[in-house]
Design an enzyme around this catalytic site. Structure first.
Site, PDB file in Angstrom:
ATOM      1  N   ASP A   9       0.889  -1.113   0.056  1.00  0.00           N
ATOM      2  CA  ASP A   9       0.000   0.058   0.051  1.00  0.00           C
ATOM      3  C   ASP A   9       0.856   1.177  -0.008  1.00  0.00           C
ATOM      4  OD1 ASP A   9      -2.041   1.810   0.143  1.00  0.00           O
ATOM      5  OD2 ASP A   9      -2.750   0.947   2.053  1.00  0.00           O
ATOM      6  N   ASP A 103      -3.270   2.436  -5.505  1.00  0.00           N
ATOM      7  CA  ASP A 103      -2.308   2.668  -4.824  1.00  0.00           C
ATOM      8  C   ASP A 103      -2.249   1.435  -3.758  1.00  0.00           C
ATOM      9  OD1 ASP A 103      -4.650   3.120  -3.108  1.00  0.00           O
ATOM     10  OD2 ASP A 103      -3.612   4.588  -2.099  1.00  0.00           O
ATOM     11  N   GLU A 104      -2.821   0.291  -4.219  1.00  0.00           N
ATOM     12  CA  GLU A 104      -2.818  -0.861  -3.398  1.00  0.00           C
ATOM     13  C   GLU A 104      -2.724  -2.061  -4.335  1.00  0.00           C
ATOM     14  OE1 GLU A 104      -5.878  -2.409   0.392  1.00  0.00           O
ATOM     15  OE2 GLU A 104      -6.361  -0.591  -0.828  1.00  0.00           O
TER      16      GLU A 104
END
Length: 404
Positions: A9, A103-104
């Site tokens: 993350d 973003d993960e």
């Protein structure tokens, strides 16, 4: 064989990108989102959180809580470019990965311990991402996706954490029940009203008690509280465009009808973008006349997934394109240059009321079908329904042109 699942993350991603572009922003409180008082906070730095600021709140409230914060409008295209760089690094480094958001990421490292150690490999991958992008990133490593995600959140900021096999329940037990993925504000309040505060308490409860209180979600939450999760890492398969066309039973020159159909198609595809958490930066309108000559025109636009932005652009392209005054056999639209991104990072200048309106309409569509809410101008204009999220990694369903 026991699974080894990695969760990565990017920490405060939008804020980190802005700091990467401007080092003067380091250690300053930052708000990314709509600059007007009626805008929405898309992201905030750790420095603002001590004031009670969080993403999704009205910008006016955030400024009142933290008046010294630096406000930045943000750029979804820039964030997507940085996300793509990270995606490429992960893609060439792991055998199987899933990009769950901008973003993960999840990666399945099962079996890699035979060779060089999954934790060591994950650490090297994290350091490589930081070195090549300048962005902080955290990871959690465990036997499943849920425990790894919780471990990542506990490791932040810019750190890493491994939960050894068999220690999932002891790791989760002392945490707040709000740390369990799927426990939102309403569920949290329901559980707090029952006197539940720590995950340990849920672990000690029979599953059927949770199920009676929360239905099938109670069963899922109980399993997650006990570190049980069998969901697989879904192979990453990024769709580059989404489109739809209409072939008429009888060729038409009715401009009002054509515009109504374009509005209906745009509205439907925009909803599909939001449902798949995608944004488009290029739109195309296509016309096939009765003599089978086909023309198309495209336009680059700022990243968006909003009807009220896309519809006028589509109609403007149609106005420029439709100039032969011949009978039309087919019309179609296509959204391309797609990137991952949710609705909040798209409409930085929008009002909270408009955001709430879109969320409400999409909630109704999710529950009762995508045609349950439509614009008046699109009424009676059939659109091709989609039985599943077109961005869930499955190949698109090929449909015959809908007659109209």
């Amino acid at each position: 064989m026991d699974k080894t699942i990695l969760h990565l993350d990017l920490d405060t991603f939008f804020v980190s990108v802005e700091r990467r572009l401007d080092s003067k922003l380091l250690k300053k409180p930052i708000l990314v989102g709509g600059l007007s008082d009626r805008g929405v906070v898309a992201a905030c730095s750790y420095e603002t959180r001590g004031y009670g600021v969080h993403s999704g709140m009205p910008m006016k409230m955030a400024k009142e809580l933290c008046p010294e914060a630096v406000q930045i409008r943000g750029n979804a295209g820039t964030y997507s470019q940085f996300s793509d760089v990270v995606t490429d690094i992960i893609k060439e480094s792991v055998p199987l990965f899933e990009k769950s958001s901008i973003d993960e990421f999840y990666a399945d490292l099962t079996g890699m311990d035979r060779f060089f150690g999954a934790y060591k490999y994950a650490s090297e991958l994290r350091h490589r991402i930081t070195k090549e992008t300048g962005l902080p990133i955290s990871f959690g490593l465990s036997v499943n996706k849920v425990v790894s995600k919780v471990a990542t959140n506990e490791a932040k900021p810019n750190n890493q954490l491994k939960i050894d096999y068999g220690l999932e329940k002891p790791f989760l037990a002392p945490l707040s029940i709000k740390k369990i993925p799927m426990v939102g504000d309403k569920t949290y309040q329901t559980l707090r009203n029952l006197g539940l505060r720590k995950v340990r308490t849920i672990q000690e409860m029979p599953m059927d008690v949770m199920q009676r209180v929360l239905g099938k979600n109670g069963r899922v939450i109980w399993k997650r509280a006990n570190g049980i999760d069998h969901s697989p890492v879904v192979p990453f398969c990024e769709r580059k465009s989404i489109s739809t066309e209409r072939t008429f039973d009888q060729d038409t020159i009715d401009v009002a009808k054509l515009k109504g159909i374009l509005i209906a198609m745009t509205e439907n595809l925009a909803y599909q973008l939001r449902r798949g958490e995608k944004l488009t930066a290029c739109i195309t309108v296509k016309i096939r006349y009765s003599d089978f000559n086909t023309y198309s025109k495209q336009l680059r636009i700022p990243y968006t997934s909003a009807d009220h932005i896309l519809i006028p652009k589509i109609l403007e392209l149609f106005r420029v394109l439709y100039n032969r005054r011949l009978l039309v056999r087919l019309i179609g639209i296509r959204f391309s240059h797609l990137v991952s991104g949710n609705y909040q990072i798209n409409l930085f200048d929008d009002t909270e009321e408009r955001l709430n309106l879109y969320h409400a309409m999409d909630h109704i569509r999710n529950r009762f079908g995508e045609k349950s809410v439509i614009r008046a101008s699109a009424m009676g204009k059939n659109t091709i329904g989609r039985m599943h999220n077109p961005f869930d990694g499955r190949p698109p369903i090929v449909l015959a042109h809908r007659k109209q």
